[in-house]
Design a protein around this motif. Structure first.
Motif, PDB file in Angstrom:
ATOM      1  N   VAL A   1     -12.260   4.340   5.865  1.00 28.92           N
ATOM      2  CA  VAL A   1     -13.229   3.439   5.260  1.00 28.92           C
ATOM      3  C   VAL A   1     -13.061   3.254   3.754  1.00 28.92           C
ATOM      4  N   THR A   2     -12.784   4.332   3.022  1.00 30.94           N
ATOM      5  CA  THR A   2     -12.708   4.209   1.563  1.00 30.94           C
ATOM      6  C   THR A   2     -11.614   3.245   1.148  1.00 30.94           C
ATOM      7  N   ARG A   3     -10.453   3.435   1.764  1.00 30.08           N
ATOM      8  CA  ARG A   3      -9.326   2.570   1.431  1.00 30.08           C
ATOM      9  C   ARG A   3      -9.636   1.112   1.775  1.00 30.08           C
ATOM     10  N   LYS A   4     -10.225   0.963   2.937  1.00 33.25           N
ATOM     11  CA  LYS A   4     -10.543  -0.384   3.434  1.00 33.25           C
ATOM     12  C   LYS A   4     -11.552  -1.085   2.502  1.00 33.25           C
ATOM     13  N   MET A   5     -12.517  -0.329   2.007  1.00 43.35           N
ATOM     14  CA  MET A   5     -13.528  -0.933   1.136  1.00 43.35           C
ATOM     15  C   MET A   5     -12.922  -1.323  -0.211  1.00 43.35           C
TER      16      MET A   5
ATOM     17  N   LEU B   1     -11.059  -4.421   0.288  1.00 37.86           N
ATOM     18  CA  LEU B   1     -11.988  -5.536   0.437  1.00 37.86           C
ATOM     19  C   LEU B   1     -12.405  -6.092  -0.925  1.00 37.86           C
ATOM     20  N   GLU B   2     -12.707  -5.197  -1.851  1.00 47.57           N
ATOM     21  CA  GLU B   2     -13.104  -5.645  -3.192  1.00 47.57           C
ATOM     22  C   GLU B   2     -11.986  -6.451  -3.836  1.00 47.57           C
TER      23      GLU B   2
ATOM     24  N   GLN C   1      -9.600  -8.065  -2.302  1.00 50.37           N
ATOM     25  CA  GLN C   1      -9.441  -9.345  -1.610  1.00 50.37           C
ATOM     26  C   GLN C   1     -10.507 -10.337  -2.058  1.00 50.37           C
ATOM     27  N   LYS C   2     -11.743  -9.814  -2.211  1.00 48.37           N
ATOM     28  CA  LYS C   2     -12.821 -10.704  -2.646  1.00 48.37           C
ATOM     29  C   LYS C   2     -12.507 -11.320  -4.007  1.00 48.37           C
TER      30      LYS C   2
ATOM     31  N   LYS D   1      -9.799 -13.987  -3.699  1.00 46.07           N
ATOM     32  CA  LYS D   1     -10.269 -15.252  -3.126  1.00 46.07           C
ATOM     33  C   LYS D   1     -10.931 -16.123  -4.191  1.00 46.07           C
TER      34      LYS D   1
END
Lengths: 404, 675
Positions: B631-635, B638-639, B641-642, B645
């Motif tokens: 989860v930590t890596r994924k979050m 995500l930041e 990627q946001k 974008k």
């Protein structure tokens, strides 16, 4: 939910980036005592005595290399400290080698009621390339014997997207696997992770990844064949039949608390007194972790409060990886009554709905076997935002666009 | 204007107790020498202090307290060196400065005349560096002003103005390479100015040297009297002592009259952070001194002279007819100093010197920050760079695809590359530079005309039909010199670039000089690179302005899912459209990442589609494994990627990352990248 990490393996798999150590003779006694001390410490620290535990998961590493007596004592501790109902899901990961298969009856008898076998492939050449220490014959045998012991509660993993793998290769391998499968299977696309031998080979050009188009073909055929065998894709890589989904894993995705015990284990925990959620991470190295457990009762490395954005983003991110998606009720429950619609960028959401990537189900009551699981029928009553099959395949593109 | 001094240079000179004759360095080093605890606020005051009060310099220069009145016009020679890149101009200049004791010879600074990293890297002198020397010849003291000329075609006009400040020039030719295109172009500029020309053959100690052959080339190409040439090796010092006597004897002194009203000729300028605009002027007639009020013949702006002197380690107040030196007057920005302008005393206007042209940009490009948040920071950087480069023109521009940016005009592509490099290196800029456009001319039926510098200004079909009588494009006269064996492939190249051969001559048995009329638009992209590759690096090339010519030009649009992308439009000759259209569509399909939706890329002229490429929709992008420990890596991802974008440019449904523009524009279709 409790996750217990057994960090030792007999051999190294080329693709694995988990916290594991090749140690044929770990100190079973110290490990056992440390794991138990962490559990007890938790109960005391967060006043969790008697709380109901729905699931225990022994992961690794290779937990089937541990002594059944170790896990027996751990389960006894959990039962004493918490409340462990008789229908709790108690899963262990295992390697399908013949020696380990022989021990399965022992693990079952101490209370483990679900088994997850790391088959990875049914192709001997491929098993060797992946660094596995079993043969396909041993694997098939392990599945059969496991089913005899654990019945419907057996699952196994396969990896697709290997170098040179064709759609036809995978079709045959997957069919063979589904023929012997019980009611659950995990099918993962091979992921090249930093720090693994596979990654190094990839950088050096020794390992070639199939093209994106090939990987999409393999994924498509995975969905097609599993469907033919009556399996439902309930999460990106997880497939179930007869409602035999993994409760433990689903707990991660649906926002449940879980304690992480053992070296490098992650946990997520609501502390009611603080009205906040925390992440916990344990010391990585077994020796350091044990030492800290022996000295202080727990081997904690990091304990941090999650921001409300973290909590919410996590619910969106994990929820949309499941076919059920994010139930409105769940989102509200974990995010201080924030409405899902108010949190998301609805302009983007509506665009994705229009283009067939997402579906907004309002006041949902009927059962659709393509995406609903019985246990969640109540949670989805007030509606869900869920991915379509097409949307799930590209969900990593969608999530960052619907969050502000 | 392109390049100015850098303080760390100066410090090393101080440590060496030697001087570098380097325009601003000169000022600053002197001041630093005087007081190492320099207070820049006082610089200016110090600068105007009378010579006598100026303490003790640690200079190794013997010529202290020079009395310039001892140097009437007949004891002055103003000369330049013209040469092709790498023929040794900078080395020769260094030797002359050493010979006259202007700089010490154990200096660490190589090649005094080339200052900036970009100049060193490219081996060219982008902008002139000028200096004065004292030299005794036949018991007479001479003041010799070496006026440097920029070494690149982009600066043709500036070369001609620098030459106009001289009475003679050294034509320096490499004895193994022979005459090159740049030598020819510069020779004719000097010849047209009526300068005395001294042929000097350099690098005679190289094993490949063929001085006699080169002399023959000079004779046959330039019809020049070669009886008095000098053979040297600037690097090892051979023959250097023969040069200055030749300069004194063959080059006439300036013909000015000190008793006439002031007539000063501005031939170079730069911006100094501490003293403002510094002008280099030749005093043609009359006398100029501190405190004088002068006026520009071009702008009619008035200035007061604050400081004046010659480009020499020992600053000398000067201003007599025939002399050449710097003038600091109250100019605020470099754009006020028009190269070729004439100055006179406010109440005494004189006839301006001929040949003046206001700076004229020949290549325009849109410049955009890769990260739109960088706009204001980059705006300041660009302002700073243009402060000391009057030849750059800047206008704000807004593109729907790339956001806010600037349309910048340059003298040529080298000038553009230098500007870009300075922006990137000195100002840490991340920029996207659009394909360069030359200024096209629209002739209207009512007889008026308009220059357009941006494809967005191209007349729409309605306007074309109703108002426009014709379109014209700028042409150049290209001189190409090459060994005859490459003639075929180079002629093919010129032909494919719409070149028209005007003449060709054998310069000797094996070298050919060809002249072509070629549209400027054809040489601003990769012509030079192509020429080098087609001739194994042996062809040399130079060009000069040839005016405008009627041309069948069109605007090509790039459409993404049917929507035009303004930053990618181009003005092309109709004959190139098919080829360029196909190439661009293809290249874009390679740099635009796969999307959730199908991407259709089209190039089109008017309503007619030239080429079409399709990027199929992305089929799969989903992380296979995502459990508690991931989860930590994924979050974090995500930041990221946001954020990513948010930086996308939307063209309808399609997201274009700035990187796609950057990759597209920097891989050949866009600006020429000289490496």
């Amino acid at each position: 939910m409790i996750y217990i990490h057994w960090p030792f393996c007999k051999s190294k798999c080329t693709y694995c980036n988990f916290n594991k150590y090749i140690d044929p003779n770990p100190d079973h006694k110290r490990m056992k005592n440390s794991l138990i001390s962490e559990i007890k410490h938790y109960v005391q620290k967060y006043d969790m005595k008697g709380r109901i535990i729905h699931s225990v998961y022994f992961g690794g590493g290779t937990p089937s290399l541990a002594l059944p007596s170790t896990f027996e004592e751990i389960l006894n501790t959990i039962a004493n400290e918490f409340t462990l109902p008789s229908n709790a899901e108690i899963t262990m990961e295992g390697n399908p080698t013949s020696t380990e298969t022989r021990k399965l009856q022992n693990f079952h008898s101490i209370g483990i009621n679900r088994l997850s076998l790391g088959l990875q492939s049914l192709d001997d050449i491929e098993l060797k390339r992946l660094g596995r220490d079993h043969t396909s014959k041993e694997a098939i045998n392990a599945v059969k014997e496991s089913i005899e012991i654990f019945g419907e509660n057996v699952t196994f993993d396969l990896i697709f997207g290997r170098e040179g793998q064709t759609v036809d290769d995978w079709r045959i391998e997957l069919k063979n696997a589904l023929e012997i499968a019980s009611n659950h299977i995990s099918l993962y696309e091979l992921t090249i992770k930093r720090g693994t031998p596979l990654y190094k080979d990839f950088i050096k050009g020794k390992f070639k990844k199939p093209s994106p188009d090939k990987l999409a073909d393999l994924y498509d055929i995975t969905l097609e064949i599993t469907k033919k065998y009556g399996f439902q894709q309930y999460e990106v890589s997880n497939f179930q039949r007869n409602e035999k989904y993994s409760k433990h894993n689903y707990g991660y995705w649906s926002g449940l608390d879980y304690l992480g015990i053992g070296p490098g284990a992650h946990g997520r925990l609501t502390v009611p007194s603080k009205e906040a959620r925390f992440r916990t991470i344990r010391r990585l190295y077994p020796e350091e972790w044990m030492k800290q457990c022996e000295e202080t009762g727990e081997g904690i490395a990091k304990y941090e409060q999650m921001s409300s954005a973290d909590v919410r983003n996590e619910l969106v991110l994990f929820g949309l990886r499941t076919r059920i998606g994010i139930p409105r009720t769940r989102f509200r429950k974990y995010s201080l009554d924030q409405e899902l619609e108010k949190y998301l960028n609805m302009e983007q959401v509506n665009k994705f709905i229009e283009d067939g990537f997402l579906v907004w189900e309002n006041n949902y009551t009927k059962y659709d076997k393509e995406w609903v699981l019985n246990d969640f029928r109540e949670e989805i009553q007030n509606g869900v935002l869920r991915p379509t099959e097409k949307g799930l395949a590209v969900i990593d593109e969608i999530v960052p666009r619907i969050l502000y | 204007m392109i390049s100015r001094p850098i303080l760390f240079n100066i410090r090393s000179h101080i440590n060496n107790k030697s001087y570098i004759i380097h325009r601003n360095t000169l000022y600053i080093s002197k001041r630093i020498n005087r007081s190492l605890n320099i207070n820049y606020g006082n610089l200016f005051r110090n600068a105007v202090r009378p010579l006598q009060k100026r303490g003790h310099s640690s200079s190794s220069n013997p010529n202290k307290n020079i009395d310039l009145s001892k140097f009437p016009a007949e004891n002055i020679r103003n000369f330049s060196i013209i040469a092709h890149v790498d023929h040794g101009k900078s080395t020769l200049a260094d030797r002359l400065l050493e010979l006259t004791g202007t700089i010490s010879s154990n200096h660490l600074h190589q090649q005094v005349l080339d200052k900036l990293t970009v100049e060193r890297e490219r081996g060219i002198t982008v902008k002139a560096q000028t200096c004065s020397m004292f030299y005794e010849y036949k018991n007479k003291d001479y003041l010799l002003n070496l006026i440097d000329t920029p070494g690149h075609v982009d600066f043709n006009y500036e070369v001609s103005r620098s030459l106009a400040a001289c009475q003679g020039t050294i034509l320096l030719v490499d004895s193994s390479q022979g005459i090159q295109a740049q030598t020819v172009a510069n020779f004719f500029l000097a010849f047209n100015e009526g300068l005395a020309i001294i042929p000097v053959i350099n690098k005679i100690d190289l094993p490949t040297a063929e001085p006699d052959r080169v002399i023959n080339q000079i004779e046959s190409t330039f019809e020049l009297d070669v009886s008095l040439y000098v053979k040297i090796s600037a690097k090892s010092g051979i023959g250097i002592d023969k040069i200055l006597p030749a300069v004194i004897e063959k080059i006439p002194p300036p013909s000015g009259d000190i008793n006439k009203p002031l007539k000063a000729f501005l031939f170079d300028s730069w911006y100094d952070t501490y003293v403002g605009v510094v002008c280099l002027m030749a005093i043609v007639d009359g006398k100029l001194q501190k405190g004088d009020k002068i006026m520009s013949a071009y702008s009619e702006k008035k200035y007061e002279v604050i400081d004046i002197g010659i480009m020499h380690p020992e600053q000398v107040i000067t201003g007599h007819a025939g002399q050449v030196g710097y003038v600091i007057c109250s100019m605020k920005v470099a754009t006020e100093a028009h190269i070729g302008d004439t100055f006179y005393h406010i109440k005494n206007p004189v006839e301006p010197l001929p040949g003046f042209e206001p700076a004229k940009s020949m290549v325009f490009a849109g410049v955009f920050p890769t990260d739109t948040n960088e706009f204001s920071r980059l705006d300041e950087s660009i302002t700073k760079l243009t402060l000391n480069d009057a030849s750059v023109s800047v206008q704000k521009e807004t593109s729907t695809a790339l956001g806010q940016g600037w349309r910048i005009g340059f003298l040529g592509t080298l000038h553009m590359d230098v500007f870009r490099q300075r922006l990137e290196e000195e100002h840490d800029a991340n920029i996207i530079v659009t394909r360069p456009t030359v200024p096209y001319k629209i002739i209207y039926r009512d007889g008026t005309s308009k220059l357009i510098r941006n494809p967005t200004e191209f007349p729409d079909p309605m306007e074309m039909q109703n108002k426009v009588s014709e379109l014209q494009e700028p042409m150049v006269l290209a001189t190409i010199i090459l060994p005859e064996e490459y003639m075929g492939s180079v002629m093919d190249l010129c032909g494919s670039r719409r070149g028209e051969q005007l003449e060709y001559n054998y310069m000797d048995e094996s070298r050919v000089m060809m002249k072509y009329s070629i549209p400027l638009a054809e040489i601003v992209t990769d012509f030079h690179d192509e020429l080098k590759s087609k001739s194994s690096g042996y062809a040399s090339f130079d060009y000069e302005d040839m005016g405008y010519q009627t041309s069948d030009i069109v605007k090509m649009n790039v459409l993404i899912n049917k929507k035009p992308v303004d930053a990618l439009a181009a003005i092309l000759h109709r004959s190139q459209v098919a080829h360029v259209g196909r190439e661009w569509a293809k290249k874009l399909s390679e740099v635009i990442p796969k999307q959730l939706y199908e991407v259709i890329i089209q190039t089109a002229v008017g309503g007619k589609v030239i080429a079409r490429e399709t990027i199929s929709a992305m089929r799969k992008n989903v992380t296979a494994k995502c459990y508690g420990g991931d989860v930590t890596r994924k979050m974090k991802l995500l930041e990221k990627q946001k954020e990513g974008k948010k930086k996308m440019k939307m063209i309808g449904n399609i997201e274009l990352p700035q990187k796609a523009f950057y990759d597209f524009l920097s891989t050949g279709s866009g600006t020429s990248k000289k490496k």
